[in-house]
Design a protein around this motif. Structure first.
Motif, short mmCIF file in Angstrom:
data_model
loop_
_atom_site.label_atom_id
_atom_site.label_comp_id
_atom_site.label_asym_id
_atom_site.label_seq_id
_atom_site.Cartn_x
_atom_site.Cartn_y
_atom_site.Cartn_z
N ALA A 85 0.84 -1.21 0.00
CA ALA A 85 0.00 0.00 0.00
C ALA A 85 0.87 1.25 0.00
O ALA A 85 0.60 2.21 -0.73
N ASN A 86 1.92 1.25 0.81
CA ASN A 86 2.82 2.41 0.86
C ASN A 86 3.53 2.62 -0.47
O ASN A 86 3.71 3.76 -0.91
N ILE A 87 3.94 1.55 -1.11
CA ILE A 87 4.59 1.65 -2.42
C ILE A 87 3.63 2.27 -3.42
O ILE A 87 3.99 3.19 -4.17
N LEU A 88 2.39 1.78 -3.45
CA LEU A 88 1.40 2.30 -4.40
C LEU A 88 1.10 3.77 -4.14
O LEU A 88 0.99 4.57 -5.09
N LYS A 89 0.95 4.15 -2.89
CA LYS A 89 0.67 5.55 -2.57
C LYS A 89 1.81 6.46 -3.03
O LYS A 89 1.58 7.55 -3.54
N LYS A 90 3.04 6.00 -2.88
CA LYS A 90 4.21 6.81 -3.29
C LYS A 90 4.31 6.95 -4.81
O LYS A 90 4.95 7.87 -5.30
N GLU A 91 3.68 6.02 -5.55
CA GLU A 91 3.70 6.10 -7.02
C GLU A 91 2.83 7.25 -7.53
O GLU A 91 3.01 7.73 -8.63
N HIS A 92 1.85 7.65 -6.74
CA HIS A 92 0.91 8.71 -7.14
C HIS A 92 1.63 10.07 -7.07
O HIS A 92 2.29 10.36 -6.08
N PRO A 93 1.50 10.92 -8.11
CA PRO A 93 2.19 12.21 -8.07
C PRO A 93 1.66 13.16 -7.00
O PRO A 93 2.35 14.10 -6.61
#
Length: 133
Positions: A85-93
């Motif tokens: 989840a943290n990885i995916l959130k960090k992918e968002h600009p």
């Protein structure tokens, strides 16, 4: 993003309210159990205008990272680990604008009743284990 171990309830308890509230949905099913969704895909296709419910397939890290990087995802509904989840959130600009409906680190217990057909359960466990190898 739907989980493989409890795919119908966990997926559609997020997807259906999103539709009721007037949103379009992009659903990425888990690698295992994809065929389980087929009857619902047909119902959705026949019931909603094109583009309201979108199913995408592929390797989660690749597909979801690409989607998140567009910045066009407003809400991430994800069931899995907090690490992912943290990885995916960090992918968002714009991670500060991204809302989350997260079910993280879940443990789903099962209750086995006295009248359960344990031979059938054992066969299903064997079949799943064989498929996952």
């Amino acid at each position: 993003m739907g989980p493989y171990n409890y795919p119908l309830n966990e997926t559609y308890c997020n997807l259906i309210p999103a539709l009721i509230m007037g949103n379009s949905v992009i659903f990425k099913p888990a690698k295992y159990g994809v065929l389980l969704h087929r009857p619902l895909l047909e119902i959705f296709r026949d019931s909603f205008p094109k583009g309201v419910i979108n199913f995408i397939y592929g390797e989660g890290a690749e597909v979801c990272s690409t989607l998140m990087a567009t910045g066009k995802v407003d809400v991430l509904a994800f069931i899995g680990t907090s690490r992912v989840a943290n990885i995916l959130k960090k992918e968002h600009p714009f991670p500060n604008r991204l809302r989350g409906a997260l079910g993280l680190e879940a443990k789903n217990p099962a209750i086995i009743l006295d009248d359960a057909d344990m031979e059938l359960v054992t066969f299903v466990q064997w079949a799943v284990a064989r498929h996952l190898r």
